[in-house]
Design an enzyme around this catalytic site. Sequence first.
Site, PDB file in Angstrom:
ATOM      1  N   LYS A   1       9.561  -3.308  -8.374  1.00  0.00           N
ATOM      2  CA  LYS A   1      10.779  -2.570  -8.557  1.00  0.00           C
ATOM      3  C   LYS A   1      11.963  -3.392  -9.000  1.00  0.00           C
ATOM      4  CE  LYS A   1       9.064   0.732  -5.041  1.00  0.00           C
ATOM      5  NZ  LYS A   1       9.300   1.132  -3.548  1.00  0.00           N
TER       6      LYS A   1
ATOM      7  N   GLN B   1      11.956  -0.404   2.168  1.00  0.00           N
ATOM      8  CA  GLN B   1      10.551  -0.114   1.698  1.00  0.00           C
ATOM      9  C   GLN B   1       9.909   0.221   3.047  1.00  0.00           C
ATOM     10  OE1 GLN B   1       8.980  -0.464  -1.414  1.00  0.00           O
ATOM     11  NE2 GLN B   1       7.270   0.386  -0.184  1.00  0.00           N
TER      12      GLN B   1
ATOM     13  N   ASP C   1      15.530   7.167  -2.830  1.00  0.00           N
ATOM     14  CA  ASP C   1      13.953   7.903  -2.579  1.00  0.00           C
ATOM     15  C   ASP C   1      14.099   9.254  -2.291  1.00  0.00           C
ATOM     16  OD1 ASP C   1      12.189   5.954  -2.870  1.00  0.00           O
ATOM     17  OD2 ASP C   1      12.710   5.044  -0.878  1.00  0.00           O
TER      18      ASP C   1
END
Length: 302
Positions: free
Chosen positions: A55, A99, A122
């Site tokens: 990412k 994460q 997200d």
Amino acid sequence: MTNPKIIDGKAFAENLRARLARQVAALRAEHGLVPGLAAVLVGNDPASEVYVRSKARAMRAAGMNSFEYRLAARTDEAALLDLVQRLNGDPAVHGILVQLPLPKQIREAAVIDALDPAKDVDGFHVVNAGRLSTGGQGMIPCTPLGCLMLLKDRLGDRDGGLAGMRAIVLGRSNIVGKPMAQLLIRESCTVTVAHSKTRDLAAECRRAEIVVAAVGKPEMVKGDWIGEGAVVIDVGINRIPAPTAENPGRTRLVGDVAFAEALPRASAITPVPGGIGPMTIACLLANTLTAACRQRGVTLRD
Ligand code: NDP
């Protein structure tokens, strides 16, 4: 020649990333704004390390800033919440990604709740989930957003686009199934959400013109579950043993759909790998850019 039925998510994602890079360059030139993503990794789960690294690489390749925070596996919840609060208040950080999974001493829900919804790239915060279901402007989870982009690309030219199509979403997780169903409702599809308690899944599936499979069960969706001409989006990423004489420990990735069986019946289908996977990262970049523009009140040019 590649089969035109196969949806090339990798190529689509590359084009999207190139477009985002152009938009980021324009944003920097015209507004002095460089979108920034803070990625927080707690512990050293190898899969999470790979995700965070790729990412960060993708962010930098698109001209955005990437800030990485690596915390020890024994970090407690209060310390992580503290970091999240600091990032919420940092004007150079427009998106925050924590994460998952987190070590067991930290409650994921508490961390997601602590994120500023405007920086929740997200799209997991309850405010963003609520906005998605009530039609407001929030952050949309990356994987379902990528699925929708590919569906619109395939079906956009159809009379009425996706409107009125019968869609089934297999799976009802908060990160894929539920937001996917909400997005399809928003597109005026008639949506069925199936899960492990659904009766006669095969028959439910066969009626659908759009099938989105997100169950995490290797090749569960058989060819004869797919209605003639359906568009199939396979979200699943499953690693299965594929031993050879030379390499008995060999594995390979498969989706939730039995691809070879489904291909002749589908009008279009995403492969695994090379379908939804690359779209998820591209959509994270898109969400970070969107978040930066909204936070600064800048309108993005195409
Ligand atoms: P979850 O395990 O959170 O959810 C799985 C869902 O599938 C649940 O709703 C479950 O039902 C349902 N399910 C499980 N077994 C069956 C069954 N036999 N029949 C019908 N429904 C079933 O998974 P995620 O949503 O997080 O992920 C799904 C898949 O997508 C995984 O393979 C994951 O690796 C992949 N993934 C891929 C991404 C990408 O970038 N391509 C990103 C995120 C995920 P119930 O609710 O009843 O338990």
